[in-house]
Design a protein around this motif. Sequence first.
Motif, PDB file in Angstrom:
ATOM      1  N   PHE A 129      -6.139-117.720   3.746  1.00  0.00           N
ATOM      2  CA  PHE A 129      -5.701-117.471   5.116  1.00  0.00           C
ATOM      3  C   PHE A 129      -4.892-116.181   5.289  1.00  0.00           C
ATOM      4  O   PHE A 129      -4.776-115.683   6.404  1.00  0.00           O
ATOM      5  N   THR A 130      -4.325-115.670   4.209  1.00  0.00           N
ATOM      6  CA  THR A 130      -3.449-114.511   4.359  1.00  0.00           C
ATOM      7  C   THR A 130      -4.054-113.210   3.858  1.00  0.00           C
ATOM      8  O   THR A 130      -3.635-112.133   4.272  1.00  0.00           O
ATOM      9  N   ASP A 131      -5.050-113.299   2.971  1.00  0.00           N
ATOM     10  CA  ASP A 131      -5.645-112.090   2.400  1.00  0.00           C
ATOM     11  C   ASP A 131      -6.910-111.748   3.172  1.00  0.00           C
ATOM     12  O   ASP A 131      -8.030-111.907   2.692  1.00  0.00           O
ATOM     13  N   THR A 132      -6.729-111.253   4.407  1.00  0.00           N
ATOM     14  CA  THR A 132      -7.875-110.994   5.304  1.00  0.00           C
ATOM     15  C   THR A 132      -7.854-109.577   5.875  1.00  0.00           C
ATOM     16  O   THR A 132      -8.494-109.308   6.893  1.00  0.00           O
ATOM     17  N   ALA A 133      -7.105-108.685   5.231  1.00  0.00           N
ATOM     18  CA  ALA A 133      -6.871-107.362   5.822  1.00  0.00           C
ATOM     19  C   ALA A 133      -8.134-106.497   5.860  1.00  0.00           C
ATOM     20  O   ALA A 133      -8.290-105.674   6.761  1.00  0.00           O
ATOM     21  N   THR A 134      -9.039-106.655   4.898  1.00  0.00           N
ATOM     22  CA  THR A 134     -10.266-105.858   4.908  1.00  0.00           C
ATOM     23  C   THR A 134     -11.390-106.669   5.546  1.00  0.00           C
ATOM     24  O   THR A 134     -11.357-107.904   5.578  1.00  0.00           O
ATOM     25  N   LYS A 135     -12.404-105.996   6.027  1.00  0.00           N
ATOM     26  CA  LYS A 135     -13.539-106.683   6.646  1.00  0.00           C
ATOM     27  C   LYS A 135     -14.219-107.630   5.662  1.00  0.00           C
ATOM     28  O   LYS A 135     -14.645-108.734   6.033  1.00  0.00           O
ATOM     29  N   LEU A 136     -14.300-107.206   4.398  1.00  0.00           N
ATOM     30  CA  LEU A 136     -14.957-108.034   3.393  1.00  0.00           C
ATOM     31  C   LEU A 136     -14.175-109.319   3.152  1.00  0.00           C
ATOM     32  O   LEU A 136     -14.758-110.410   3.102  1.00  0.00           O
ATOM     33  N   ARG A 137     -12.867-109.196   3.023  1.00  0.00           N
ATOM     34  CA  ARG A 137     -12.053-110.389   2.750  1.00  0.00           C
ATOM     35  C   ARG A 137     -11.993-111.311   3.962  1.00  0.00           C
ATOM     36  O   ARG A 137     -11.988-112.539   3.825  1.00  0.00           O
ATOM     37  N   PHE A 138     -11.945-110.740   5.154  1.00  0.00           N
ATOM     38  CA  PHE A 138     -11.965-111.566   6.364  1.00  0.00           C
ATOM     39  C   PHE A 138     -13.292-112.322   6.467  1.00  0.00           C
ATOM     40  O   PHE A 138     -13.314-113.531   6.772  1.00  0.00           O
TER      41      PHE A 138
END
Length: 430
Positions: free
Chosen positions: A361-370
């Motif tokens: 839920f918190t590691d979404t800063a890049t498009k890939l991780r989101f």
Amino acid sequence: MSRTMHTYDVIICGAGAGGIAAAIMFGRQGKSVLLLDKLHDTVETFKGELLQPGSLGILDGLGALQPLRDAGARAIDRLSCATATGEELCAMEYRWLPGDYNHCMTHTYKGILDNFVGILPDAVEFRRRVTVESLTRDADGRVNGVNVRQGTGREEIHAPLVVIGDGHASKLRGQLNITVDTTPYDHQVVAIDLTDEPHLATQATTFVTPAGMRVMYPMPHDGGRLYLQVPRGFVNRVGKQGLPAWLDGVIADCPALEPVHDSARRGLETSRVLSARRFISPEFHRAGAPLVGDAAHAVHPMAGQGMNAAIADSAALTGLLDGVDHTDSARVDRALRTYGTKRRAEVRTISEFSHRFADMFTDTATKLRFARSTYILSRHGRNERLCYKIMHNISGLGYQPFSVLDRLQQLGLPDRHAQLPAHVRRLERV
């Protein structure tokens, strides 16, 4: 002036959830207990407001659950994960659980602890505004008491068992020469109290956004809590005066929060910035002194495990020492070895799935991780069996490990057993 007392079976240092729970449990065993805390009262803070089903069972056994309900505690029977627009990705239903504890409950940290204090047995003496300066030891190096200061007075107080529950920065843990390796997380959260929000009902919702998690759930008296992720140091950079404009931007980017916009604006006045860390003490006892709660471990709060782990520590410790003469050091040490082995293994599991939750839920800063997070959560939304397993693990009713096949099915491998387990479907029909 100083004096020495030798009148207690147990001294408990720290009146957090673990310390007070241990005091209640030891007191109910007929032990004479001295509970010490440096504060004059329980402070209100943004933590420890969520009690999982496993803790509800323990509280009910202590007679603490109904008073908490009478004090306005809110029941939550559903955890929802959704997009910023409110589209649900997956949900975990506590109602799938059998028995009376098929929900979790929320109340303020102070409300929960004050209710604990209200049921302390007569065998417990609770002294506030007392600083525990050091541990005392016998000729063999075993902890046998504490040196305390209250105002200008000092005392040396003895007991054959001293329980250490003085928090994550524990001074007393250091006096046992136990060193912890703490890992901070690279994000913080702005915690906001919501008022006049009865629509929050019985659901906790986590919104997944490119800027991180946004968590919202009900609190007593038609209130709620809102936790908004920010990069570490962000609030220091923008200052308190910059928060209203930032909040407006958060709501614009997460329109599902629009119904609480005005309430969140009002709550900025008393908002707090919180940091997260994780560690597990390499030992849960030394020299005859056990650690409980944050003195022994810290986990990411995303899975709602902190206070519940502290209560579980105390239940395990007091259960293993039930019927044991605390002056019998050999029997006490056997119990403490079992406590350390059992709880360290359980806390490692808790820490790992709390960390996995945090990462999702918190590691979404890049498009890939989101995209990764939303994809995996949506896969869970199609697999009730996996959702049940996660919810059961969070609940504190026993851990059900994920197999390699489960992990692959989280990533999209077809699962012909994706429905609820058969025994859960039977409960639903009932």
